[in-house]
Enzyme design. Structure first.
Site, mmCIF file in Angstrom:
data_model
loop_
_atom_site.group_PDB
_atom_site.id
_atom_site.type_symbol
_atom_site.label_atom_id
_atom_site.label_comp_id
_atom_site.label_asym_id
_atom_site.label_seq_id
_atom_site.Cartn_x
_atom_site.Cartn_y
_atom_site.Cartn_z
ATOM 1 C CD GLU A 1 -2.444 1.234 2.706
ATOM 2 O OE1 GLU A 1 -3.550 1.874 2.781
ATOM 3 O OE2 GLU A 1 -2.231 0.420 3.589
ATOM 4 C CE LYS B 1 -8.705 0.767 2.884
ATOM 5 N NZ LYS B 1 -7.796 1.462 4.224
ATOM 6 C CB CYS C 1 -4.713 -1.325 4.930
ATOM 7 S SG CYS C 1 -4.009 -1.390 6.485
#
Length: 518
Positions: free
Chosen positions: A267, A340, A390
């Site tokens: 990330e 995301k 994440c």
């Protein structure tokens, strides 16, 4: 005070460290059994609520201590304010186990009945876990199910998911408490309930659920840059950080004959928006992909202009090859892209009324736009790879749309991939806790998981939830490894949380109706 300490002990069951990995399921059940025993002995509902609150507060203060590192060490928040923030968060979250134990005590009736208590405690505790994972965008980290990825109850995961494992664990914990606090006759019921639940989990763990290999094994390279969080967004160090990642991505392999077809970086391995990176810094990445004859996939924030003049800003993953034009990269037109969808409060969006709290930190935080619920997996070398970023893999039910067949017949994922940066939390339990969460996702879905992180844990998990290979945390390195994708749907992939929610609803409503008739 005893229950506060028991809750702190409970927090140790979510990652190996002080307690060896094989003992974590045992510790979790024994600690929760202390709470179950206290709830059984509570003369009033409010006493049971107090017990649940103390236990929950102890669990969350100890289990989430690493949030203090993020706020104080990297966010430069005052010690007292960072510490207070962790305590207040733990207290707020502890209201949910308090509600669960209060409900369990009320549903059990007066005088309490052992059989009803077993079901009431398991259902009320699991319902509280589900609410914590849903309300205010959800925070399901430290769900008790994660303590059991190496235990007999892991077999429940492909059927009912982590909440089903939590239900089974709470049922066994209540049964263990019953062995201590109940009369001889009721102890037989407790023993039978506990043994049958553990046996059912073990039996389910033998099933394969029709999961079979898909395509050829995929050779890939995972990159762990180990960039110190305080340096990651330093303008003076960004170029050197990019060069470090590029050198690692294109370094010679130590395995003879190994040629990665996918190179995966963490990330925000590129910590700038794509159009802030000059073409002369993008070109070596394209050249590196051409040199490797591989697809390079990396985390990066994207700025995407729209025809109407509005722009979107996303925390994203992009993939490109040696044939990709640099101009397309600059304009966020890439062969592969994932945005995301489940954003982190305070980190990626600022909840209403908390701007003052964010202003007390020195962090490069943003208000990002959300990605779509289902985004097409990356088709690379015969595999279909569903990405998440994440914190997203804490929400198992949100990964399912990408695994299922798409609305127009698009193939579902054969692999899961997570890119993360847990550098915000230093050398803490956050890293091994996150690895166990990822293992649960593979157990639930029957899909291998690949993970590329900044500081750890970078590695590969097979379709049975076992860690195949992992880099040591807080080290710089690359992991060249082959992973076999899978196809087929577990019951959990087909039905998600619906079965366990029906189980909870029937249990709680049924017990409530019965309680009212007494």
């Amino acid at each position: 005070m005893l229950l506060l300490l028991a809750g702190g002990l409970h927090a140790l069951s979510f990652a190996p460290g002080p307690v060896p990995g094989p003992l974590l399921p045992v510790l979790q059940i024994l600690a929760l059994a202390l709470l179950a025993g206290a709830v059984w002995r509570s003369p009033r509902v409010r006493d049971a609520a107090r017990a649940g609150f103390c236990f929950g507060a102890g669990t969350f203060v100890v289990g989430f201590y690493w949030i203090f590192i993020s706020l104080h060490v990297y966010g430069e928040m005052a010690v007292w304010l960072a510490g207070l923030a962790v305590v207040l968060l733990a207290a707020a979250l502890a209201l949910l186990p308090a509600a669960g134990t209060a409900a369990a005590r009320w549903l059990t009736g007066s005088p309490p009945r052992p059989g009803r208590f077993l079901l009431a405690f398991a259902a009320a505790w699991t319902a509280a876990e589900w609410v914590r994972g849903t309300i205010f965008t959800g925070f399901p980290w430290l769900n008790v199910g994660y303590a059991h990825v190496d235990g007999p109850l892991a077999g429940v995961a492909p059927v009912l998911g982590v909440y089903g494992v939590a239900f089974a664990a709470a049922l066994v914990a209540a049964a263990v408490a019953g062995l201590v606090v109940w009369s001889a006759g009721a102890r037989r019921l407790a023993a039978a309930a506990g043994v049958l639940t553990l046996a059912a989990g073990s039996a389910l763990g033998v099933a394969t659920w029709g999961i079979t290999p898909a395509g050829e094994p995929l050779p890939l390279r995972l990159v762990q840059g180990n960039v110190e969080q305080s340096n990651k967004f330093d303008p003076a160090l960004i170029v050197s950080t990019l060069q470090r990642h590029l050198a690692m991505a294109t370094s010679p392999t130590q395995t003879e004959g190994f040629a990665p077809e996918l190179v995966l970086l963490p990330e925000t391995a590129i910590p700038l928006f794509q159009d802030q990176l000059p073409p002369h810094l993008w070109q070596p990445w394209v050249d590196g992909a051409r040199y490797l004859d591989a697809t390079v996939v990396t985390g990066i924030p994207l700025h995407t202009p729209a025809p109407d003049g509005r722009s979107s800003f996303t925390n994203s993953v992009i993939g490109f090859t040696g044939e990709t034009d640099v101009a397309d990269l600059l304009n966020a037109r890439t062969p592969f892209r994932y945005d995301k969808a489940h954003l982190v409060p305070f980190g990626e969006f600022i909840p209403t009324g908390f701007r003052w709290f964010v202003d007390a930190m020195v962090m490069p935080l943003g208000d990002f736009d959300r990605g779509a619920t289902r985004q097409q997996p990356f088709a690379i070398a015969g595999q279909h790879i569903a990405f998440n970023i994440c914190y997203e893999d804490v929400f198992g039910e949100e990964l399912l749309p990408a695994i299922r067949t798409g609305p127009n017949g698009e193939p579902g994922a054969t692999l899961l991939a997570n890119v993360s940066n847990l550098g915000w939390f230093g050398d803490s339990w956050a890293l091994p806790q996150h690895l166990r969460i990822a293992r649960m996702r593979s157990l639930e879905t029957g899909r291998p998981s690949i993970r590329a992180t900044n500081t750890g844990a970078t590695g590969v998990i097979d379709a049975r939830g076992e860690v195949v290979s992992v880099l040591p945390a807080h080290t710089q390195g690359v992991l060249d490894v082959t992973v076999q994708g899978t196809t087929g749907f577990t019951p959990y992939v087909r039905w998600g949380n619906l079965p366990v929610l029906l189980l909870l609803a029937l249990s709680l409503v049924g017990l409530g109706v019965y309680r009212r008739r007494l």
